[in-house]
Design an enzyme around this catalytic site. Structure first.
Site, PDB file in Angstrom:
ATOM      1  N   LYS A 106       0.865  -1.171   0.000  1.00  0.00           N
ATOM      2  CA  LYS A 106       0.000   0.000   0.000  1.00  0.00           C
ATOM      3  C   LYS A 106       0.905   1.225   0.000  1.00  0.00           C
ATOM      4  CE  LYS A 106      -3.643   2.462   2.448  1.00  0.00           C
ATOM      5  NZ  LYS A 106      -4.649   2.394   3.518  1.00  0.00           N
TER       6      LYS A 106
ATOM      7  N   LYS B  27       1.186   9.985   5.736  1.00  0.00           N
ATOM      8  CA  LYS B  27       1.243   8.572   6.141  1.00  0.00           C
ATOM      9  C   LYS B  27       2.524   7.897   5.647  1.00  0.00           C
ATOM     10  CE  LYS B  27      -3.776   8.059   6.630  1.00  0.00           C
ATOM     11  NZ  LYS B  27      -4.931   7.141   6.477  1.00  0.00           N
TER      12      LYS B  27
ATOM     13  N   LYS C 239      -2.183  -1.526  -3.841  1.00  0.00           N
ATOM     14  CA  LYS C 239      -3.016  -0.331  -3.825  1.00  0.00           C
ATOM     15  C   LYS C 239      -2.137   0.903  -3.956  1.00  0.00           C
ATOM     16  CE  LYS C 239      -6.062   1.982  -0.589  1.00  0.00           C
ATOM     17  NZ  LYS C 239      -6.703   1.913   0.682  1.00  0.00           N
TER      18      LYS C 239
HETATM   19  C1  PBG Z   1      -7.228   3.637   5.360  1.00  0.00           C
HETATM   20  C2  PBG Z   1      -7.702   3.401   3.981  1.00  0.00           C
HETATM   21  C3  PBG Z   1      -7.561   4.317   2.934  1.00  0.00           C
HETATM   22  C4  PBG Z   1      -8.133   3.747   1.815  1.00  0.00           C
HETATM   23  C5  PBG Z   1      -8.632   2.496   2.186  1.00  0.00           C
HETATM   24  N1  PBG Z   1      -8.340   2.293   3.544  1.00  0.00           N
HETATM   25  C6  PBG Z   1      -7.012   5.680   2.891  1.00  0.00           C
HETATM   26  C7  PBG Z   1      -5.713   5.956   3.472  1.00  0.00           C
HETATM   27  O1  PBG Z   1      -4.831   5.107   3.571  1.00  0.00           O
HETATM   28  O2  PBG Z   1      -5.563   7.128   3.837  1.00  0.00           O
HETATM   29  C8  PBG Z   1      -8.181   4.412   0.485  1.00  0.00           C
HETATM   30  C9  PBG Z   1      -9.148   3.906  -0.485  1.00  0.00           C
HETATM   31  C10 PBG Z   1      -9.391   4.773  -1.647  1.00  0.00           C
HETATM   32  O3  PBG Z   1      -8.756   5.836  -1.856  1.00  0.00           O
HETATM   33  O4  PBG Z   1     -10.280   4.411  -2.424  1.00  0.00           O
HETATM   34  N2  PBG Z   1      -7.120   2.587   6.192  1.00  0.00           N
END
Ligand code: PBG
Length: 427
Positions: A295, A317, A348
């Site tokens: 991620k 983050k 992701k």
């Molecule tokens: C946070 C989380 C995020 C998304 C899914 N779970 C955002 C982040 O990490 O700030 C993003 C999903 C998206 O942008 O469609 N646990």
């Protein structure tokens, strides 16, 4: 034209969009895909002269095989249509000597039937997971940056949305809660309240749709007053092991409510192994873990954070999510998650990270998931609304490309819209 025919035979409705290259598979459980536009006329037993010319079978004269063969040997050969004349090129086309090519890849692309035969990748509603935003309200609140997406009332809009998805073969969802601000704290303890929004919603959905597969998000951000995925120390450091402790309680609480797949999206180190142990200790050996393996700290999450009002209150983050410039690091995470017992590995965002999807696909035997995130969705929606691109085609192509790169399943806000396309429905 042939493509349209194929489409209507498979999915029951002629469509303006040519999905011939998409190679959609008919999904067994699609209830909405009745072939209502296809009429199966029984084959006529007698044939009249007019039909014989028009392509139907030639009238039989009652001759035996021997008589037919003897006639041909004797030179009385039945007629067949001539080879059609070579189509003319436009006036002015240069006279060229054919290139001496032993391989002409276009030969395998020259008709819809050939293209369908040699299509390497397919996609069906069974490959899609539908992310849904929920809140405590009764009304559905539109999300400005994500046209077509809403914070759904957990007892009303959500239940209807799930029913619509199931109608077109999407029977997997992932829940993202907007919890009341008053319930957020610096340690995110609401995350493991057994009667919190997510566990309550899981119980409701499982009661209505026992075979629905429910994925949950495991991370503290919706519950954290700091908007971070973990507990923040006063100097701004995100605490790893203390956060993992909370995530284990969160995952167990979700499993207790009936979650099928818990999905840690927090990127803390060691959380997959710890969650596996916690689930097993509580008797949830059957609950799967989909790990957000790779991620990235991506700006493509912007619209999602608006949807949940989950922007970090300070900083970013980057101390836990990965640097978008890194490739090899995804392999380190893959090996860790495999060793710790992940059942599914997730990459992701999706489309800008196809190389990472392929990397995981080639280096692990586990199923790979791709998350087509909010920013990817919004860009396609915006381009479509501005008539700069064909929204539906770009949507289908982007999903197919994620599959081609190696994704088994795709989390996408387009799940319902795309599945309707695959079923030949136009909305
Ligand atoms: C946070 C989380 C995020 C998304 C899914 N779970 C955002 C982040 O990490 O700030 C993003 C999903 C998206 O942008 O469609 N646990």
């Amino acid at each position: 034209m042939t493509a349209m025919t194929l489409n209507s035979v498979n999915f029951g409705a002629a469509k303006a969009v040519n999905f011939e290259y998409v190679g959609l598979k008919v999904h067994q459980n699609i209830t909405g895909a009745r072939p209502h536009s296809v009429k199966f006329v029984p084959r006529a037993l007698t044939v009249n002269a007019g039909e014989a010319q028009g392509g139907g079978p030639v009238k039989k004269l009652g001759k035996s095989d021997e008589e037919c063969e003897a006639a041909v040997v004797a030179g009385i050969v039945p007629e067949a249509p001539p080879v059609p004349p070579k189509p003319a090129a436009p006036a002015g086309t240069p006279l060229a000597t054919p290139l001496p090519l032993s391989r002409r890849p276009r030969r395998n692309r020259r008709s819809p039937v050939l293209r369908a035969a040699f299509q390497e990748t397919s996609i069906s509603p069974a490959n899609l997971v539908y992310p849904l935003f929920i809140h405590e309200g009764e009304e559905d609140t539109p999300i400005g940056a994500m046209p077509g997406c809403y914070r759904l009332g957990w007892r009303h809009g959500l239940v209807e949305e799930v029913a619509k998805a199931r109608d077109v073969g999407v029977n997997s969802i992932v829940l993202f809660p907007k919890v009341p601000d008053a319930l957020t704290t610096s340690t995110g303890d609401e995350a493991y309240n057994d009667n919190g929004l997510v566990p309550r919603t899981i119980r409701l959905l499982k009661d209505k749709y026992p075979d629905l597969i429910i994925y949950t998000d495991v991370a503290l951000d919706p519950y954290s007053s700091d908007g971070h995925d973990g507990i923040v120390r006063e100097d701004g450091v995100i605490l790893n092991d203390e956060t993992v402790h909370q995530l284990c309680k969160q995952a167990v609480s979700q499993a207790r409510a009936g979650a099928d797949v818990v999905s840690p999206s927090d990127m803390m180190d060691g959380r997959v192994g710890a969650i596996r142990a916690a689930l097993d200790a509580e008797g949830f050996q059957h609950v799967s873990i989909m790990s957000y393996t790779a991620k990235y700290a991506s700006s493509f999450y912007g619209p999602f954070r608006e949807a949940l009002d989950s922007n970090p209150r300070f900083g970013d983050k980057k101390t836990y999510q990965m640097n978008p410039a890194n490739y090899r690091e995804a392999l380190i995470e893959t090996h860790e998650d495999e060793a710790e017992g992940a059942d599914i590995l997730l990459v992701k965002p999706g489309l800008p990270y196809l190389d990472i999807i392929r990397l995981l696909r080639d280096n692990s035997s586990l199923p790979v998931a791709a998350y087509q995130v909010s920013g990817e969705y919004s860009m396609i929606k915006a381009g479509g609304a501005l008539k700069m691109i064909d929204e539906e085609r770009v949507m289908m192509e982007s999903l197919m490309c994620l599959r081609r790169a190696g994704a088994d399943i795709i989390l996408t806000y387009f799940a319902l819209q795309a599945a309707r396309c695959m079923c030949g429905e136009k909305r």
